[in-house]
Design a protein around this motif. Structure first.
Motif, PDB file in Angstrom:
ATOM      1  N   LEU A 191      54.763 -25.219 -10.428  1.00 44.23           N
ATOM      2  CA  LEU A 191      53.865 -24.259 -11.092  1.00 44.23           C
ATOM      3  C   LEU A 191      54.636 -23.104 -11.721  1.00 44.23           C
ATOM      4  O   LEU A 191      54.333 -22.677 -12.840  1.00 44.23           O
ATOM      5  CB  LEU A 191      52.844 -23.716 -10.083  1.00 44.23           C
ATOM      6  N   GLY A 240      57.721 -23.058 -12.849  1.00 46.24           N
ATOM      7  CA  GLY A 240      58.468 -23.515 -14.016  1.00 46.24           C
ATOM      8  C   GLY A 240      57.553 -23.824 -15.195  1.00 46.24           C
ATOM      9  O   GLY A 240      57.801 -23.389 -16.322  1.00 46.24           O
ATOM     10  N   LEU A 279      64.528 -32.214 -10.752  1.00 54.72           N
ATOM     11  CA  LEU A 279      65.021 -33.252  -9.837  1.00 54.72           C
ATOM     12  C   LEU A 279      64.109 -34.473  -9.815  1.00 54.72           C
ATOM     13  O   LEU A 279      64.562 -35.594  -9.700  1.00 54.72           O
ATOM     14  CB  LEU A 279      65.030 -32.689  -8.411  1.00 54.72           C
ATOM     15  N   ALA A 336      50.336 -28.476  -2.276  1.00 53.13           N
ATOM     16  CA  ALA A 336      49.523 -27.333  -1.825  1.00 53.13           C
ATOM     17  C   ALA A 336      48.076 -27.766  -1.662  1.00 53.13           C
ATOM     18  O   ALA A 336      47.531 -28.487  -2.485  1.00 53.13           O
ATOM     19  CB  ALA A 336      49.644 -26.181  -2.816  1.00 53.13           C
ATOM     20  N   GLN A 337      47.480 -27.298  -0.582  1.00 54.83           N
ATOM     21  CA  GLN A 337      46.180 -27.831  -0.211  1.00 54.83           C
ATOM     22  C   GLN A 337      45.053 -26.828  -0.427  1.00 54.83           C
ATOM     23  O   GLN A 337      44.082 -27.060  -1.149  1.00 54.83           O
ATOM     24  CB  GLN A 337      46.229 -28.247   1.265  1.00 54.83           C
ATOM     25  N   GLY A 374      44.300 -23.444  -1.582  1.00 54.80           N
ATOM     26  CA  GLY A 374      43.689 -22.689  -2.662  1.00 54.80           C
ATOM     27  C   GLY A 374      44.553 -21.590  -3.223  1.00 54.80           C
ATOM     28  O   GLY A 374      45.724 -21.442  -2.862  1.00 54.80           O
ATOM     29  N   GLY A 385      61.807 -23.689  -6.495  1.00 52.62           N
ATOM     30  CA  GLY A 385      61.077 -23.817  -5.237  1.00 52.62           C
ATOM     31  C   GLY A 385      61.845 -23.328  -4.020  1.00 52.62           C
ATOM     32  O   GLY A 385      62.854 -22.631  -4.131  1.00 52.62           O
ATOM     33  N   ALA A 389      69.715 -25.130  -5.963  1.00 54.85           N
ATOM     34  CA  ALA A 389      69.894 -24.394  -7.226  1.00 54.85           C
ATOM     35  C   ALA A 389      70.084 -22.899  -6.951  1.00 54.85           C
ATOM     36  O   ALA A 389      70.949 -22.246  -7.553  1.00 54.85           O
ATOM     37  CB  ALA A 389      68.699 -24.626  -8.140  1.00 54.85           C
ATOM     38  N   LEU A 423      51.515 -30.385   7.064  1.00 54.92           N
ATOM     39  CA  LEU A 423      50.696 -29.178   7.185  1.00 54.92           C
ATOM     40  C   LEU A 423      49.223 -29.514   7.369  1.00 54.92           C
ATOM     41  O   LEU A 423      48.699 -30.417   6.733  1.00 54.92           O
ATOM     42  CB  LEU A 423      50.852 -28.356   5.896  1.00 54.92           C
ATOM     43  N   SER A 463      61.566 -17.734 -11.191  1.00 52.43           N
ATOM     44  CA  SER A 463      60.111 -17.639 -11.003  1.00 52.43           C
ATOM     45  C   SER A 463      59.631 -18.687 -10.011  1.00 52.43           C
ATOM     46  O   SER A 463      60.190 -19.777  -9.909  1.00 52.43           O
ATOM     47  CB  SER A 463      59.397 -17.721 -12.352  1.00 52.43           C
ATOM     48  N   GLY A 464      58.590 -18.319  -9.264  1.00 50.27           N
ATOM     49  CA  GLY A 464      58.056 -19.215  -8.240  1.00 50.27           C
ATOM     50  C   GLY A 464      58.670 -18.889  -6.880  1.00 50.27           C
ATOM     51  O   GLY A 464      59.219 -17.805  -6.668  1.00 50.27           O
TER      52      GLY A 464
HETATM   53  C1  LIG Z   1      52.183 -28.495   2.392  1.00 53.41           C
HETATM   54  C2  LIG Z   1      52.090 -27.201   1.651  1.00 53.41           C
HETATM   55  C3  LIG Z   1      50.852 -26.682   1.332  1.00 53.41           C
HETATM   56  C4  LIG Z   1      50.757 -25.472   0.628  1.00 53.41           C
HETATM   57  N1  LIG Z   1      49.515 -24.964   0.315  1.00 53.41           N
HETATM   58  C5  LIG Z   1      49.435 -23.814  -0.398  1.00 53.41           C
HETATM   59  C6  LIG Z   1      48.169 -23.275  -0.773  1.00 53.41           C
HETATM   60  O1  LIG Z   1      47.116 -23.840  -0.485  1.00 53.41           O
HETATM   61  N2  LIG Z   1      48.145 -22.121  -1.473  1.00 53.41           N
HETATM   62  C7  LIG Z   1      49.278 -21.460  -1.839  1.00 53.41           C
HETATM   63  O2  LIG Z   1      49.193 -20.409  -2.479  1.00 53.41           O
HETATM   64  N3  LIG Z   1      50.498 -21.965  -1.506  1.00 53.41           N
HETATM   65  C8  LIG Z   1      50.595 -23.113  -0.810  1.00 53.41           C
HETATM   66  N4  LIG Z   1      51.840 -23.609  -0.484  1.00 53.41           N
HETATM   67  C9  LIG Z   1      53.040 -22.978  -1.049  1.00 53.41           C
HETATM   68  C10 LIG Z   1      53.191 -23.395  -2.511  1.00 53.41           C
HETATM   69  O3  LIG Z   1      52.732 -24.703  -2.688  1.00 53.41           O
HETATM   70  C11 LIG Z   1      54.631 -23.335  -3.007  1.00 53.41           C
HETATM   71  O4  LIG Z   1      55.221 -22.121  -2.622  1.00 53.41           O
HETATM   72  C12 LIG Z   1      54.674 -23.454  -4.515  1.00 53.41           C
HETATM   73  O5  LIG Z   1      53.920 -24.555  -4.974  1.00 53.41           O
HETATM   74  C13 LIG Z   1      56.091 -23.545  -5.037  1.00 53.41           C
HETATM   75  O6  LIG Z   1      56.055 -23.781  -6.427  1.00 53.41           O
HETATM   76  P1  LIG Z   1      57.362 -23.649  -7.306  1.00 53.41           P
HETATM   77  O7  LIG Z   1      56.977 -23.864  -8.711  1.00 53.41           O
HETATM   78  O8  LIG Z   1      58.076 -22.413  -6.963  1.00 53.41           O
HETATM   79  O9  LIG Z   1      58.285 -24.826  -6.796  1.00 53.41           O
HETATM   80  P2  LIG Z   1      58.037 -26.393  -6.658  1.00 53.41           P
HETATM   81  O10 LIG Z   1      56.648 -26.803  -6.921  1.00 53.41           O
HETATM   82  O11 LIG Z   1      58.657 -26.774  -5.357  1.00 53.41           O
HETATM   83  O12 LIG Z   1      58.897 -26.972  -7.829  1.00 53.41           O
HETATM   84  C14 LIG Z   1      60.302 -26.908  -7.825  1.00 53.41           C
HETATM   85  C15 LIG Z   1      60.811 -27.636  -9.041  1.00 53.41           C
HETATM   86  O13 LIG Z   1      62.211 -27.453  -9.137  1.00 53.41           O
HETATM   87  C16 LIG Z   1      62.852 -28.695  -9.287  1.00 53.41           C
HETATM   88  N5  LIG Z   1      64.164 -28.568  -8.643  1.00 53.41           N
HETATM   89  C17 LIG Z   1      64.433 -28.157  -7.389  1.00 53.41           C
HETATM   90  N6  LIG Z   1      65.749 -28.129  -7.179  1.00 53.41           N
HETATM   91  C18 LIG Z   1      66.334 -28.527  -8.326  1.00 53.41           C
HETATM   92  C19 LIG Z   1      67.665 -28.736  -8.723  1.00 53.41           C
HETATM   93  N7  LIG Z   1      68.687 -28.527  -7.879  1.00 53.41           N
HETATM   94  N8  LIG Z   1      67.905 -29.183  -9.975  1.00 53.41           N
HETATM   95  C20 LIG Z   1      66.876 -29.435 -10.829  1.00 53.41           C
HETATM   96  N9  LIG Z   1      65.584 -29.251 -10.495  1.00 53.41           N
HETATM   97  C21 LIG Z   1      65.316 -28.810  -9.269  1.00 53.41           C
HETATM   98  C22 LIG Z   1      61.938 -29.709  -8.631  1.00 53.41           C
HETATM   99  O14 LIG Z   1      62.141 -30.995  -9.168  1.00 53.41           O
HETATM  100  C23 LIG Z   1      60.580 -29.132  -9.011  1.00 53.41           C
HETATM  101  O15 LIG Z   1      60.224 -29.561 -10.315  1.00 53.41           O
HETATM  102  C24 LIG Z   1      51.929 -24.800   0.242  1.00 53.41           C
HETATM  103  C25 LIG Z   1      53.178 -25.328   0.562  1.00 53.41           C
HETATM  104  C26 LIG Z   1      53.258 -26.506   1.276  1.00 53.41           C
HETATM  105  C27 LIG Z   1      54.614 -27.016   1.658  1.00 53.41           C
END
Ligand SMILES: Cc1cc2nc3c(=O)[nH]c(=O)nc-3n(C[C@H](O)[C@H](O)[C@H](O)COP(=O)(O)OP(=O)(O)OC[C@H]3O[C@@H](n4cnc5c(N)ncnc54)[C@H](O)[C@@H]3O)c2cc1C
Length: 664
Positions: free
Chosen positions: A24, A26, A45, A56-57, A59, A221, A240, A272, A429-430
């Protein structure tokens, strides 16, 4: 020449920005860059639709106040800061809370199938740390629905042609180019310390390649795999962020790791069971009799101890996660209660499912998550209380980033400082950033911070590009050739670890690291154990030098070699987390040292709990070959008065935890 001067170089190359990560955080950054007219390369990746955001489940928070409870963005802001134990910089948290309603309405317009009330309004459920219904949701698969909505938008940009400055279409050039199954190998940093691109590695064939970028964003992430077993996916190694840290980026508040109260106990991934289950009325309890090993369904109401409800009569099962996890941990580990004789408590929705209509209502809102329990625990949660225990879940810490405060206390729109890491030209970001959640994240605030972070990062990168003295595309090839040669040499050095002197199995080393971190650096932290862990990490870093490339294939992809890169990063992050925890002498949010808990030590003047006098500071870690060097900067508390972090606990004497209590 300013980077903005032309979208094309003289030789006809498109000047692009780079976003590493397609979750999200990115994807929202990509959308905003495209809206600003900047073409983007995305590296990921995994296919972006498989990013961890899909898991994420429960909300996403937004104070829309549709139920007329008196909720407001200001209250959301306050509760976010209080939930984070006052360690979040207040302007970014305010910006996020005030933007939240607009974000949820935008997602609704994009087609996210949010649950609705019978009259057609968006429905909102309760989550932890608030008494308001503030969480919009799409059943129990909210993250997946949000990710797919943003993915569709980005796919649209993948079909849109790049135009030159006169509006003429450039043949074959699209606004977004996606590179899926690519791993970040390194950043490209020029002699002035500015990030000018990245080196990526194609995981299908091992090719290392230069990507030039007029601004680069890491949206990669969280680092859950540092703890071996967590609610995160296996790709969440934090590699990263660790690479950026090694190349000079500051890592902030690493010690703040969220342990979620309710996951299915297990030996591999810890699945979870979302807070939304408690938001919809699920109750946590243990049998009153410590020796009662009966299945939960056989234990009568009067023999159940609803300890969260008794201890927190106002918030009940929806106290913030750091508190709920500590209470469950304390009740099970120190006070000796259990679920079916196991190291667990019950999470129960069976009382809501006594009638067909009640069961149908639960199914409508929670099916996705209850299905996970049924599949992995082998029991029907509609009829049987679930067994749960806390699990590592989220990192509040991450790459340090800047912000510029606006007059209204939120973030200044389009400031190049927003979300900028300490390496000029590099943004975050994220979940990989540290910016919004202080010492503890409130449930459902992460999907929000990812999307808000992306909305801020895209314009910030555009502003940086506009103001930059030089474009990455106007450099000769020497800078990039050198970075590529270095990345190739690093890869080769790992790939050639095939002799008998390389006698350490990297996967076993990772298991060892994960077990140790899980046992000693999670819910409760003791200095003696942290010292021990720091010693072990130093020793593991030595052993890592003997870690073998287990696959000897050459000329094609070699996964174990890539794993060595990720393991090196995990060792660095473990070091940051543990050292930060060792140095922080207080209890704050997810960082808890029993020795400073005034409830446990009422007569000890040093046990002050949260110590604002000395520790209202962000921890900053910078890389040195010997390990992280720590310094501290004050938190921006310019908007809200510090308050007591009170969730109405009914006081009763607690039993003091023992030093080895985390061992499991
Ligand atoms: C089971 C679970 C349930 C959750 N439920 C909720 C919820 O209900 N509400 C809420 O607010 N939050 C929730 N969270 C937290 C939330 O989902 C995450 O914090 C958030 O989605 C992270 O998004 P992001 O875009 O930062 O990273 P991610 O969605 O993890 O994306 C990371 C991206 O980076 C890429 N990447 C990673 N490392 C590399 C690398 N070395 N080289 C190239 N690409 C790379 C991956 O391929 C991916 O595309 C939950 C988390 C979990 C684990």
């Amino acid at each position: 020449m300013a980077a903005k001067s032309s979208i094309l170089t003289q030789s006809g190359t498109v000047r692009r920005a780079i976003v590493v990560g397609g979750g999200l955080g990115g994807l929202m950054t990509v959308i905003k860059l495209c809206e600003a007219g900047i073409p983007v390369d995305i590296l990921s990746l995994v296919p972006v639709k498989r990013s961890h955001s899909a898991c994420a489940q429960g909300g996403i928070n937004a104070s829309v106040n549709i139920k007329g409870e008196g909720d407001s963005p200001e209250t959301h802001f306050f509760e976010t800061v209080k939930g984070g134990d006052f360690l979040a910089n207040q302007p970014p948290a305010k910006g996020m809370a005030y933007a939240a309603p607009g974000i949820v309405f935008m997602l609704d317009r994009m087609g996210v199938p949010f649950n609705r009330t019978p009259e057609g309004n968006l429905d909102f459920r309760r989550f932890g740390g608030t008494l308001f219904h503030r969480t919009a949701f799409a059943g129990a698969t909210t993250g997946q629905q949000l990710l797919y909505a943003l993915d569709e938008q980005v796919r649209r940009w993948e079909t849109i042609d790049v135009e030159d400055d006169k509006g003429v279409t450039i043949p074959g050039e699209k606004m977004v180019r996606k590179f899926e199954y690519w791993d970040l190998a390194s950043l490209v940093i020029d002699d002035e310390g500015v990030c000018r691109g990245v080196i990526g590695q194609d995981l299908k064939n091992g090719e290392l390649r230069v990507f030039r970028g007029d601004a680069v964003c890491l949206a990669t992430g969280g680092p859950g795999m540092v703890f071996g077993r967590s609610t995160n996916s296996v790709i969440n190694t934090g590699s990263a962020a660790a690479i950026a840290y090694r190349q000079g980026a500051t890592y902030a508040n690493g010690e703040f790791i969220q342990v979620h109260p309710t996951a299915i106990p297990g030996t591999d991934k810890l699945r979870l069971i979302s807070e939304s289950v408690r938001g919809e009325g699920g109750r946590v309890w243990v049998p009153k009799d410590r020796n009662d090993k009966r299945p939960g369904a056989q234990i009568p109401e009067g023999e159940r101890y609803y300890f969260l409800e008794e201890r927190y009569p106002k918030y009940k099962n929806l106290v913030p996660r750091d508190i709920a996890s500590r209470e469950i941990f304390r009740t099970v580990v120190h006070e000796g209660f259990s679920a079916e004789g196991q190291r667990a408590a019950f999470l129960d929705v069976t009382h809501l499912c006594k009638t067909p209509s009640g069961k149908a209502a639960v199914r409508k809102k929670l099916e996705g998550v209850l299905e996970i329990y049924e599949k992995f625990a082998g029991q029907d949660p509609y009829d049987n209380p679930m067994k749960i225990f806390p699990a590592v879940h989220y990192s509040m810490g991450g790459l340090w980033c800047d912000f510029e405060k606006a007059e209204d206390g939120t973030l200044k729109a389009q400031s190049a400082r927003n979300q900028a890491t300490s390496i000029p030209g590099l943004y975050a970001s994220g979940e990989v950033d540290y910016q919004y959640h202080g010492a503890n994240r409130l449930g459902a605030n992460s999907l929000l911070s990812c999307i808000y972070g992306g909305m801020v990062t895209g314009p910030a990168m555009a502003a940086w590009r506009e103001g930059a003295a030089k474009s990455a595309f106007d450099y000769g090839s020497a800078l990039f050739d050198k970075a590529l040669a270095k990345a190739k040499a690093e890869h080769e050095a790992f790939a050639s670890r095939t002799g008998s002197e390389f006698d350490v199995n990297p996967y076993q080393l990772h298991d060892e690291l994960g077990d140790m971190m899980l046992n000693k650096v999670t819910v409760e932290r003791h200095n003696a154990e942290l010292d021990e862990v720091l010693g072990k990490i130093a020793e593991m870093k030595q052993r890592f030098k003997r870690a073998a490339a287990l696959d000897r294939a050459s000329g094609t992809m070699n996964q174990p070699v890539v794993f060595l890169r990720h393991l090196q990063g995990m060792l660095d992050l473990a070091h940051i987390i543990t050292k930060g925890a060792r140095e922080r002498e207080e209890c704050r949010g997810a960082h808890y040292k029993p020795v400073y808990d005034p409830e446990l030590h009422p007569n000890d003047p040093k046990a002050v709990g949260r110590d604002d006098q000395n520790w209202l500071k962000t921890t900053l870690a910078t890389y040195t070959p010997e390990g992280p060097a720590l310094s501290y900067e004050p938190v921006d508390v310019s908007l809200l008065k510090l308050a007591v972090r009170d969730y109405g606990k009914v006081k009763k004497p607690a039993e003091a935890p023992k030093a080895d209590a985390n061992a499991r």
